[in-house]
Design an enzyme around this catalytic site. Structure first.
Site, PDB file in Angstrom:
ATOM      1  N   ARG A   1      34.302  43.464  27.907  1.00  0.00           N
ATOM      2  CA  ARG A   1      35.095  43.503  26.774  1.00  0.00           C
ATOM      3  C   ARG A   1      36.911  42.447  26.571  1.00  0.00           C
ATOM      4  NH1 ARG A   1      38.508  47.525  26.253  1.00  0.00           N
ATOM      5  NH2 ARG A   1      38.651  47.522  24.340  1.00  0.00           N
TER       6      ARG A   1
ATOM      7  N   LYS B   1      38.987  50.997  38.637  1.00  0.00           N
ATOM      8  CA  LYS B   1      37.848  50.791  38.165  1.00  0.00           C
ATOM      9  C   LYS B   1      36.673  50.548  38.550  1.00  0.00           C
ATOM     10  CE  LYS B   1      36.317  47.668  35.028  1.00  0.00           C
ATOM     11  NZ  LYS B   1      36.986  47.492  33.236  1.00  0.00           N
TER      12      LYS B   1
ATOM     13  N   ARG C   1      46.949  50.375  29.424  1.00  0.00           N
ATOM     14  CA  ARG C   1      46.798  51.170  31.453  1.00  0.00           C
ATOM     15  C   ARG C   1      47.578  52.073  31.260  1.00  0.00           C
ATOM     16  NH1 ARG C   1      49.807  45.724  33.690  1.00  0.00           N
ATOM     17  NH2 ARG C   1      51.912  46.084  32.641  1.00  0.00           N
TER      18      ARG C   1
END
Ligand code: BTN
Length: 267
Positions: free
Chosen positions: A66, A129, A264
């Protein structure tokens, strides 16, 4: 000359059998290497080949994430695929979040019980992640060709802090990459694709509202202080209509679209 990487054994036929009743004309292609599965399906689309296809690459030399970021993946330690299909939902808003819901639920079902979603559609395991989603579309009008690209870290490669996939290091400095340590890329592919197709069909019929509650059950940011990449800070308050992030800021409640921003958690 370096030995060619070993090819993996993919459940292409089982996936085809499960998916073709839902998507007539569906095919599965597995390539040892390509620049990017998303780029390849978008190239085919521009050449008039709007195929209903699952394209899997054992290695991508120029994977894309992205917001224009690169997506790095090593053969054997990541699953990289794109699903190309024509979709005609009444409203496209929330599609990438719905894809995240579908994937996270299936990963939980195969044992990665801690998997959750970091808005808009990052797959996280704990606070690291695990994977990401890049959706691109082409065409005008109600029917568009959609390329749903998915990268998931698999195998025992978790904790690769040096160059995490998708630039996660810039996004969340204190954590590394996680992986679905118990499952191989072919196993994860077989576990997620039929459910993903089912959920895309459901999204086409019912849109984001059919996924809102499921997203809420996986939402890792809800109730947490977060910072947006444009500097704004606030408390994440779940996801609103169309999949926008609801953020309680000092200036009031705002809704943030997923187009250009990353977010975040603050700890
Ligand atoms: C992100 O988190 O930024 C999205 C990452 C998406 C990566 C996948 S890997 C398969 C497909 N091909 C690409 O080039 N990108 C997507």
């Amino acid at each position: 000359m370096p030995a060619a990487p070993e090819r993996q054994c993919w459940p292409a036929e089982a996936i085809w059998e499960a998916v073709v009743p839902m998507l007539p004309g569906f095919s599965v292609e597995v390539l040892p290497q390509i620049d990017s599965t998303n780029s390849e399906l978008m190239r085919r689309c521009r050449a008039g080949r709007t195929e209903t296809v699952l394209l899997v690459a054992e290695h991508q030399s120029a994977g894309r994430g992205r917001l224009g970021r690169p997506w790095h993946s090593a053969p054997g330690s990541s699953l990289t695929f794109s699903l190309g299909l024509t979709l005609a939902p009444g409203d496209w808003s929330g599609l990438s979040l719905a894809v995240g819901v579908s994937l996270a639920e299936r990963l939980r079902a195969i044992g990665a019980t801690g998997v959750g979603l970091k808005w808009p559609n990052d797959l996280w395991l704990g606070w690291a992640k695990l994977g990401g989603i890049l959706i691109e579309t082409a065409g005008l009008g109600a029917d568009r060709y959609a390329v749903v690209g998915v990268g998931i870290n698999v195998g025992a490669s978790g904790g690769a802090l040096a160059e995490p996939a998708g630039g996660a290091a810039q996004e969340v400095p204190p954590v590394g990459l996680q992986s679905v340590t118990q499952a191989s890329a072919p196993q994860v592919l077989g576990a997620v694709v039929p459910a993903l197709v089912r959920d895309l069909m459901r999204f086409e019929r019912e849109g984001w509202p059919a996924f809102a509650q499921r997203f809420a059950a996986l939402d890792l940011l809800k109730g947490r202080p977060v910072q947006l990449s444009d500097g704004r800070e606030g408390l994440a308050c779940g996801v609103g209509a169309g999949g926008a992030l609801r953020l309680q800021t000092p200036a009031g409640l705002v809704e943030v679209g997923s187009g250009e921003l990353s977010v975040r958690p603050q700890r």
